[in-house]
Design a protein around this motif. Structure first.
Motif, short mmCIF file in Angstrom:
data_model
loop_
_atom_site.label_atom_id
_atom_site.label_comp_id
_atom_site.label_asym_id
_atom_site.label_seq_id
_atom_site.Cartn_x
_atom_site.Cartn_y
_atom_site.Cartn_z
N TRP A 14 0.86 -1.19 0.00
CA TRP A 14 0.00 0.00 0.00
C TRP A 14 0.89 1.24 0.00
CZ3 TRP A 14 -4.96 0.12 -1.07
CH2 TRP A 14 -5.73 -1.02 -0.86
N ARG A 16 0.95 5.59 0.01
CA ARG A 16 0.24 6.86 0.18
C ARG A 16 0.50 7.73 -1.05
NH1 ARG A 16 1.17 11.73 3.64
NH2 ARG A 16 3.35 11.10 3.44
N LEU A 17 -0.56 8.35 -1.58
CA LEU A 17 -0.41 9.13 -2.81
C LEU A 17 0.66 10.21 -2.67
CD1 LEU A 17 -4.08 9.49 -4.14
CD2 LEU A 17 -2.18 8.28 -5.22
N PHE A 124 -2.24 4.16 -12.54
CA PHE A 124 -2.88 4.92 -11.47
C PHE A 124 -4.15 5.62 -11.96
CE2 PHE A 124 1.58 4.48 -10.40
CZ PHE A 124 1.48 3.93 -9.12
N SER A 127 -6.60 2.92 -11.51
CA SER A 127 -6.79 2.61 -10.10
C SER A 127 -7.65 3.64 -9.40
CB SER A 127 -5.43 2.50 -9.41
OG SER A 127 -5.59 2.21 -8.04
N LEU A 128 -7.46 4.91 -9.75
CA LEU A 128 -8.22 5.99 -9.12
C LEU A 128 -9.67 6.05 -9.60
CD1 LEU A 128 -5.48 8.78 -9.31
CD2 LEU A 128 -6.14 7.45 -7.31
N SER A 130 -11.46 3.20 -9.71
CA SER A 130 -12.11 2.02 -9.13
C SER A 130 -13.05 2.42 -7.99
CB SER A 130 -11.05 1.04 -8.62
OG SER A 130 -10.36 1.61 -7.52
N PHE A 133 -11.54 3.10 -4.40
CA PHE A 133 -10.93 4.42 -4.24
C PHE A 133 -12.00 5.50 -4.17
CE2 PHE A 133 -9.35 8.47 -5.72
CZ PHE A 133 -8.24 8.65 -4.91
N GLU A 158 -4.65 9.59 0.82
CA GLU A 158 -5.26 8.35 0.34
C GLU A 158 -4.18 7.31 0.00
OE1 GLU A 158 -8.28 7.16 0.08
OE2 GLU A 158 -9.24 8.95 0.90
N ILE A 160 -3.13 3.67 -2.06
CA ILE A 160 -3.45 3.01 -3.31
C ILE A 160 -2.59 1.74 -3.41
CG2 ILE A 160 -1.72 4.17 -4.74
CD1 ILE A 160 -4.02 4.62 -6.78
N GLN A 168 2.45 -3.58 -13.17
CA GLN A 168 1.63 -2.40 -13.50
C GLN A 168 1.34 -2.39 -15.00
OE1 GLN A 168 3.36 1.28 -12.03
NE2 GLN A 168 4.07 0.26 -10.13
N PHE A 477 -6.98 -4.56 -9.16
CA PHE A 477 -6.29 -3.93 -8.04
C PHE A 477 -6.36 -4.75 -6.75
CE2 PHE A 477 -7.73 -0.51 -10.93
CZ PHE A 477 -6.49 -0.33 -11.53
#
Length: 529
Positions: A14, A16-17, A124, A127-128, A130, A133, A158, A160, A168, A477
């Protein structure tokens, strides 16, 4: 969000952005500085899920302070997220990626995430989008009743799921493969929906041309009262009503007519010119709206007088309510006192409503039948047909012809698109015998019910495709979409390297800030050649 983190596959971590991207909120550019060309300012309205629309909602600025330009100029692979919308509606938080677009500036209430190399920005971007999120995104929503906001601080905090770098790329390749198939299916469904819309119009056209009831006419040849006879009865009833009204007026004034000469003042409605009109089926005839009904206008009670609106129970229809072919309610309602103290009229149920003034007339002419007594505003005209006619038949005939009505009756040279009422009043429509009108309505309803069911099936499948899209993202994800490769460098090491490089950059910037530098006030002007 830490307590909500689910278990990730081996090799994932995990992140952090704020640890893996440079997160930035946009700048509040001033509208008085907007120009016709230059750097384009990217606003909330330019961003839709997975799409950056720079063709609409264009806003430009050509002179910018160099420090602002350096900070807010967008680059390829920047990820954008909208931060403001309607509270509790989830109509923002839309994510897209800048591709090859140039000279774009980041506006306020849009977040920019610039992921540190060698991370794959497209991963990303997906992912953002989904649902997990987005769920976490909206947990941070603040704002008043109407407007919702998510802060840049919340975005930065947040987390991710971060897989190894090669994975990826594998995840994105698989997502795009599956999404391409989904998009093709959805596009096909949309084409089917468009065809159903055209088929619906074809049914109405067949109805008013008599083709829908051709077999019925053959089986009942000579049995129906001709429409011309029906029209004679309607016109006779129309004249009798006028005469009764005139006598009532004279009696109220204490006058008694000496003879019938006053009846000569009655004006017969204009008869349609049929020289250029197509032939109609046996026992049909051409009529115009003036011959078969009475017109009424509407009005708006003063909005500053609360008694005209508060706790109102009378539907007050305006163009915004004309979204369906039959109306029994309205967004706004007025009171009896509001009705009595304005130019609004109570229109009897079974009347046809035509929008005669609205921007929507650029595209379509809204026509509807009111199922209950209703007031209308000044942008609508109502035709209350003779009681001898079937209002549903008139509705369907009008809908079949509305494209031509709009073309024929549109008023030129007006600021707001309008219909010329004098042309609408004499517009010709085909009138079928009364019993055939009923057969036509039955035929339309039968075919429309089939179309409705097909459209429902199409809409269900489009929604199913969107759920499948989210299912694909969920699998992606959580590590279930593509297999993991034990030879990939674990994401934990990748993250450590990125953090170390970020820390070194921060330290370098801090050293530079200690040196005195003159503050630049230079502005950059975009060459317009």
């Amino acid at each position: 969000m830490g307590e909500d983190l689910y278990e990730l596959p081996k090799g994932w971590v995990w992140a952090r952005l704020d640890d893996i991207s440079e997160a930035l909120g946009g700048f509040a550019f001033k509208s008085q500085n907007y120009t016709e060309q230059g750097f384009q300012i990217i606003k909330i309205g330019n961003i839709k899920p997975g799409k950056l629309n720079i063709k609409d909602n264009k806003t430009f600025i050509d002179k910018i302070d160099s420090s602002i330009l350096d900070r807010y100029l967008l680059e390829s692979d920047d990820i954008l997220i909208t931060l403001t919308g309607t509270r509790l509606k989830r109509d923002y938080g839309f994510v897209t990626i800048v591709k090859n677009e140039k000279q774009l500036l980041l506006n306020q209430r849009v977040a920019r995430l610039r992921f540190y190399p060698p991370l794959y920005p497209v991963y990303f971007c997906y992912s953002l989008q989904s649902e997990p999120f987005r769920d976490n995104f909206f947990q941070n929503e603040t704002g008043n009743v109407g407007q919702g906001n998510v802060s840049m601080g919340a975005i930065k905090e947040e987390f991710i799921p971060l897989p190894p770098l090669p994975e990826q790329y594998r995840i994105v390749a698989k997502i795009e493969e599956l999404f391409t198939q989904l998009d093709a299916g959805v596009e096909l469904l949309k084409k089917v929906k468009a065809k159903l819309k055209r088929y619906r119009q074809a049914v109405l056209k067949a109805a008013v041309e008599g083709n829908l009831t051709k077999e019925w006419r053959t089986a009942h040849q000579g049995e129906s009262e001709p429409a011309s006879v029906l029209l004679e009865r309607i016109l006779k009833q129309r004249r009798e009503k006028w005469e009764a009204e005139q006598l009532a007026k004279m009696q109220a004034q204490g006058k008694t007519p000496k003879d019938d000469s006053w009846k000569l003042k009655y004006k017969e409605p204009v008869t349609p010119d049929t020289s250029d009109l197509p032939d109609l089926p046996d026992r049909w005839c051409w009529v115009n709206y003036d011959q078969i009904g009475e017109w009424s206008g509407g009005g708006t009670p003063r909005t500053t007088i609360a008694d005209y609106w508060e706790n109102g129970t009378i539907p007050w229809v305006s163009p915004k309510d004309m979204k369906s072919f039959k109306i029994s309610n309205s967004e706004d309602k007025i009171t009896k006192i509001g009705l009595e103290n304005s130019t609004a009229n109570l229109i009897k149920a079974g009347s046809l409503f035509f929008v005669t003034r609205s921007g929507i007339l650029r595209r379509i002419l809204p026509i509807a039948l009111n199922l209950v007594d209703t007031a209308i505003n000044q942008d609508i005209k109502a035709l209350t047909p003779s009681l001898l006619l079937n209002p549903e038949y008139l509705l369907n005939a009008s809908l079949a012809l509305r494209e031509d009505i709009l073309h024929t009756c549109s008023k030129d040279g007006t600021t707001v698109e309008s219909i010329e009422l004098s042309d609408l009043r004499i517009y010709p429509i085909p009138l079928a015998p009364l019993d055939e009108q009923l057969r036509i309505i039955e035929g339309i309803e039968r075919l429309f019910s089939i179309i409705d069911q097909l459209e429902k099936t199409v809409d269900t499948n489009i929604k199913r495709a969107e759920r499948l899209r989210q299912s694909i993202l969920k699998q992606a994800f959580t590590g279930q979409l593509v297999p993991q490769d034990p030879n990939d460098e674990p994401a934990e090491k990748l993250l450590e390297r990125i953090k170390a490089e970020k820390a070194q950059q921060v330290a370098t910037k801090t050293k530079k800030k200690t040196k005195s530098q003159p503050k630049s006030s230079a502005q950059l002007a975009l060459p317009l050649e």
